[in-house]
Design an enzyme around this catalytic site. Structure first.
Site, PDB file in Angstrom:
ATOM      1  N   SER A  10      -9.497   1.527   3.101  1.00 20.90           N
ATOM      2  CA  SER A  10      -8.693   2.248   2.258  1.00 20.90           C
ATOM      3  C   SER A  10      -7.638   1.524   1.372  1.00 20.90           C
ATOM      4  O   SER A  10      -7.137   1.798   0.594  1.00 20.90           O
ATOM      5  CB  SER A  10      -8.210   3.204   2.936  1.00 20.90           C
ATOM      6  OG  SER A  10      -7.518   2.938   3.881  1.00 20.90           O
ATOM      7  N   SER A  53      -9.573  -0.770   7.386  1.00 19.92           N
ATOM      8  CA  SER A  53      -9.091  -0.629   6.019  1.00 19.92           C
ATOM      9  C   SER A  53      -8.534  -1.654   5.325  1.00 19.92           C
ATOM     10  O   SER A  53      -8.158  -1.670   4.181  1.00 19.92           O
ATOM     11  CB  SER A  53      -8.183   0.521   6.103  1.00 19.92           C
ATOM     12  OG  SER A  53      -8.998   1.824   6.083  1.00 19.92           O
ATOM     13  N   LYS A 110       0.867  -1.255  -0.159  1.00 17.62           N
ATOM     14  CA  LYS A 110       0.154   0.141  -0.073  1.00 17.62           C
ATOM     15  C   LYS A 110       0.833   1.109  -0.024  1.00 17.62           C
ATOM     16  O   LYS A 110       1.886   1.382   0.685  1.00 17.62           O
ATOM     17  CB  LYS A 110      -0.923   0.034   1.066  1.00 17.62           C
ATOM     18  CG  LYS A 110      -2.081   1.095   1.167  1.00 17.62           C
ATOM     19  CD  LYS A 110      -2.955   0.926   2.534  1.00 17.62           C
ATOM     20  CE  LYS A 110      -4.201   1.925   2.751  1.00 17.62           C
ATOM     21  NZ  LYS A 110      -4.725   1.490   3.977  1.00 17.62           N
TER      22      LYS A 110
END
Lengths: 537, 486
Positions: free
Chosen positions: B133, B157, B38
């Protein structure tokens, strides 16, 4: 989104070599002057916030080195520059320094203390917040005793106590340099993240001299502990003074905070100026604003600092990346702990060095010197060691040695703005000289001449100088008798007075004349005997 | 290829061998394994943007501890994955690089079941979001781009996009994995998350990442021993708690049914299944809102344009430069959270909001402590309220409303710092993945993953059938076509 910008304190540190060679005199005049003029006197109240930079190899939360005057931005880790994703890692040495300082200042050490973030936007604060200890600091409720002289008299010393509210660990900020002509700001992050101990002193002081004496004592303690080098000129010790005045029996007045004080001498001046300014302001029907003022050392006065943009709200918040700081004592030391992981308060307590007050008492006891002498010895960096080295190498009594060190050597040093370490006369050379004096090979007048020669640092020994300048005492009694006779012959009037009244003054004059005649090479005791003998003949 | 890593898709093996960097001496269990990270984990020499204008072009000089550990094990970093700006969101739609598309949008399963809204519309218009996310990481794993990916999990997330993308999403116990190098959202809740295609893989990656890091003072001091998961045959000694508060408003019937089916599965296998109560969970979102925004306001203070990142051309004064930099650098969501966070931290509000929220957080955490103390081993809950919605539908509501709804089932685990995992369970009526969540005791990852693995084995979640991939290797999917859970 932009938060109110903090008005920061720009300290332009000037090198002030003699901050340490300063004695404190309780100046009653300033405070009580007004009492005579007015019906209701003003009582000044002074509290101090002192930031002491911790003497450590690395910063409070990062591994970067701590060093004064390194090339700009050469000591900056990723954390110090607040690169995203970096986390604080507490430096054990800084914790130990704070514990030591807390113990030396008679504080209770909090076994659990917490870190908080204090937010403000400023160019030299890269993270946008400072990590400090707002809620639960590492040490609280201490006290510091300090002494000062009354009315400039060294012999009249009083000891006072100021309460220590707390000691908190926190990060130092970087430095901003504003280039107004090119309208740019240069930022140096070398100092950013260096460990600080903020020592908060309760408003127990009432004049500049008290504040100065308290800070000086704190400075000595820090230096003795080694927890801070505490050199004000290098910004390792920074003092902000909170000053207010009020009528007795009434609540404290509105206070101002005086910043930009970069020597102890200026602290005394700044506080006294501020007391006087506030008193006059109030006398004239004015009001005191709760404001930050800067001390202008050139003008010797305080001036308001650029107004803060509205009221500053630091939006304190617990620092989530640091667990509570837990300290242990011998009793509650958990079993099978890694000693690298724990800080043991008792262990530190047992290893505290002698504090200045103890050192002074020991000097007085061991050498029979006066208490005020012990203050002077400690106030001057390295002077105690110098004195003790001289004592070790001479047969002269310490009580006599102290005069030579404090009066003669120290005034030379001050005249030439030198530190004890820089003295061209080493303890060995001085001891050598005092030995000649003690063995009655030279007179004290001659010894002073020799010291003047030694000060030139030409590499000669005291004996060589004595020989060269023919300063040794006249050992030949006949020669001395002749000189005495010549003096008596030349001073008929005095001799008559002497014979009639045995006037001591006249005798002293005659001794002086003999000394002058012999250029200090006669033993005054012997001369006295000879003169008395001759006059009674 | 290490035998401990369970290859979910044979077609990728060839690829893996082709990119083994040092054929011969394997560096570790992840040698040659393609991974994605990420884009809020710092990677030395590679841009780390947090999908924000603020950090566009920012190249970190150091690796996050977790990234370094993966590389040390021989993993191959295939790329950085998209996210909501600074991980603030639950859709992976609010990043500066645009939204992440859920690979299942292009699956045969979804295409067969989704009804085109109108013929005139673009046939592409029905693509669904990944959740967020960490949507980029979930999509990367789900689409076979890599075997494992790092996400971050502050309020769900990692688990939320894992549920929407049909992959395993593990949020470990707070303090088990280093956060050093993870650009923070909420320091006291952030945990690096692990996204994989099966529970065993998650255990392998966890074994490579977990343990004390001197650079993160909140990591546990004890040594972590990597473990392999046993193949449970008997779950009768386990007590599974079903927290009634997770029957939240808005929970779809479909997921509710799946949840109770899963509970029955355990019951039928001999496990003790009991309803439990976590009474303070319902305050978790509002509490999170205060704590999250407060920390965001603080954490984002460093982005002033001076040391790194975006700097506005505005040069009237330092203050106006700060203001312009932050206005240009942050999106509305980030700015909104900074604003409310600063409000909560004001001296006059601190007691009423921040302190209260902290107390509520303690109550929420204590709920879990009580339930686990009562003998419950693992909690079973839904991960999301619904399956993934089409992007066009998702953006009808603002980020805050969305996050509030979407975090509701995942958030409390972050408050309490507990380990939790999404296990893909079944496909919805629309042909989209639905997952269930297991929440375990602190630092009892092995127990949690063991139960999750058993469950994974029972439910036989179907393989995504990507049309593109299928064209290349039709045979691969055939063996997976077994009965599934739904």
């Amino acid at each position: 989104l932009s938060s109110p910008v903090l008005q920061h304190n720009f300290c332009h540190y000037t090198v002030d070599v003699f901050t340490t060679s300063f004695t404190f005199f309780y100046n009653y005049n300033l405070i009580f002057l007004r009492i005579n003029e007015n019906i209701a006197p003003w009582v000044p109240v002074v509290g101090l916030e002192i930031h002491a930079q911790i003497s450590s190899n690395s910063k409070l939360f990062s591994g970067s080195q701590v060093q004064f005057a390194a090339p700009p931005n050469s000591l900056v880790s990723f954390f110090d520059a607040s690169l995203p994703g970096t986390l604080p890692v507490l430096n054990r040495r800084c914790v130990e320094a704070a514990v030591m300082t807390g113990l030396a200042l008679n504080c209770s050490i909090n076994k659990k203390s917490l870190f908080d973030r204090k937010h403000y936007f400023y160019a030299d604060l890269p993270a946008g917040y400072q990590i400090t200890q707002q809620r639960v600091p590492i040490a609280v409720n201490g006290r510091l005793s300090y002494s000062l002289c009354i009315d400039n008299k060294m012999s009249q010393m009083v000891t006072k106590t100021v309460r220590i509210k707390q000691i908190q660990l926190e990060q130092d900020s970087g430095k901003s340099l504003h280039d107004d002509t090119r309208s740019q700001t240069l930022v140096d992050l070398n100092r950013a993240g260096v460990g600080l101990m903020e020592v908060v002193m309760e408003p127990d002081m009432c004049c500049g001299e008290e504040a100065a004496a308290a800070v000086r004592e704190l400075q000595l303690i820090l230096q003795t502990l080694g927890s801070s080098q505490a050199v004000m000129a290098e910004g390792q010790l920074r003092v902000d003074a909170n000053v207010s005045v009020h009528h007795p029996g009434e609540p404290y007045g509105v206070r101002t905070e005086v910043k930009n004080i970069n020597s102890i001498r200026f602290l005394a001046k700044a506080v006294d100026y501020e007391i006087q300014r506030q008193t006059e302001e109030l006398e004239n029907g004015g009001t005191i604003l709760n404001e930050t003022r800067a001390f202008d050392s050139k003008l010797g006065c305080t001036v308001p600092m650029r107004d803060k943009e509205g009221k500053q709200d630091y939006r304190f918040m617990p620092e989530p990346n640091l667990p509570p700081l837990i300290l242990y004592d011998a009793k509650y030391l958990p079993a099978n702990t890694n000693h690298q992981q724990v800080v043991n308060i008792d262990w530190i307590h047992e290893r505290l060095p002698d504090l200045p007050s103890v050192k002074r008492a020991k000097l007085v006891e061991q050498y029979g010197i006066l208490p005020e002498h012990s203050f002077t010895l400690l106030n001057e960096d390295g002077l105690t060691e110098f004195f003790e080295n001289v004592v070790k190498q001479t047969q002269m009594k310490p009580k006599k040695v102290i005069g030579w060190v404090l009066n003669d050597l120290l005034s030379y040093l001050k005249q030439h703005s030198l530190t004890v370490k820089e003295s061209p006369v080493s303890p060995f050379l001085l001891a050598d000289l005092l030995n000649l004096l003690e063995k009655k090979e030279i007179s004290s007048t001659a010894a002073k001449q020799v010291l003047a020669e030694l000060w030139k640092g030409e590499g000669k020994t005291a004996l060589e100088i004595v020989k060269e300048k023919e300063l040794e005492l006249i050992q030949d009694q006949k020669e001395l008798e002749q000189i005495c006779q010549a003096v008596i012959d030349g001073q008929e009037n005095e001799v008559i007075m002497m014979v009639l009244g045995r006037n001591q003054k006249v005798l002293n004059k005659l001794i002086g004349l003999v000394q002058r005649e012999t250029q200090g090479r006669s033993n005054p005791v012997l001369v006295k005997q000879l003169l008395e003998k001759k006059l009674s003949e | 290829m290490k035998k401990t890593l369970y290859v979910a898709h044979f077609a990728l093996i060839a690829v893996v061998f082709a990119i083994i960097p040092n054929a011969g001496q394997p560096l570790g269990v992840l040698d040659g394994i393609p991974i994605a990270v990420k884009d809020n984990f710092s990677t030395a020499g590679i841009e780390t943007t947090c999908a924000s204008n603020m950090l566009k072009g920012y190249v970190s000089p150091y690796n996050a501890t977790v990234v370094q550990k993966l590389l040390d094990q021989g993993a191959v970093l295939l790329g950085k994955t998209n996210l909501d700006e600074f991980a603030m969101g639950s859709g992976s739609t609010d990043g500066v690089f645009g939204p992440v598309r859920n690979p299942w949008s292009y699956s045969r399963q979804y295409k067969e079941k989704s009804v085109p809204k109108s013929h005139s519309e673009d046939k592409d218009a029905n693509w669904v979001i990944t959740g967020g996310s960490s949507g980029g990481s979930a999509a990367a794993v789900s689409s076979f781009t890599c075997f494992a990916a790092l996400g971050s999990d502050t309020g769900g997330s990692t688990r939320n996009p894992a549920a929407h993308c049909g992959v395993v999403g593990l949020k470990p116990t707070y303090g088990l994995i280093s956060r050093h190098g993870l650009i923070p959202l909420v320091n006291s809740m952030d945990v690096p998350g692990i996204l994989t295609r099966c529970v065993d893989d998650a255990a392998v990656v966890l074994g490579s990442l977990a343990g004390h890091d001197p650079k993160d003072s909140t990591t546990i001091q004890d040594n972590f021993k990597p473990f392999e998961l046993p193949n449970l045959t008997d779950v009768s000694k386990f007590s599974i708690g079903i927290p009634k508060e997770y029957h939240a408003p808005g929970l779809s019937n479909e997921i509710l049914a799946l949840w109770s089916k899963a509970a029955d599965l355990f019951k039928n296998a001999g496990a003790k299944v009991i309803e439990v109560s976590l009474p303070h969970t319902r305050y978790s979102i509002v509490c999170y809102h205060v704590l999250c925004t407060a920390e965001v306001a603080s954490n984002m203070a460093r982005f002033d344009g001076l040391e790194y990142g975006h700097r506005s051309d505005m040069n009237k004064s330092t203050e106006s430069m700060y203001a312009a930099t932050r206005r240009e650098g942050f999106n509305d969501v980030v700015r909104g959270r900074i604003l409310s966070g600063n409000y909560f931290l004001l001296k006059q509000n601190y007691e009423n909001y921040f302190i209260k929220a902290q107390k509520v957080r303690r109550l929420i955490a204590n709920d879990f402590v009580k339930v686990f103390r009562s003998g419950v081993d693992i909690l079973l809950t839904p991960t999301t309220l619904n399956d993934a919605v089409p992007y066009m539908e998702f953006i009808k509501e603002d980020n805050r409303t969305r996050s509030t709804q979407d975090d509701i089932l995942t958030q409390a685990a972050n408050m309490a710092g507990l380990p939790a995992i999404n296990v893909p369970t079944a496909l919805s009526e629309r042909g989209l993945p639905v997952g269930l969540q297991f929440i375990g005791r602190s630092f009892q990852e092995k127990q949690l993953l063991t139960v999750a693995k058993w469950f994974e084995k029972q439910v036989k979640f179907p393989m995504i059938q990507l049309e593109e991939v299928k064209r290349h290797d039709h045979g691969v999917f055939q063996h997976q076509k077994s009965a599934s859970f739904s």
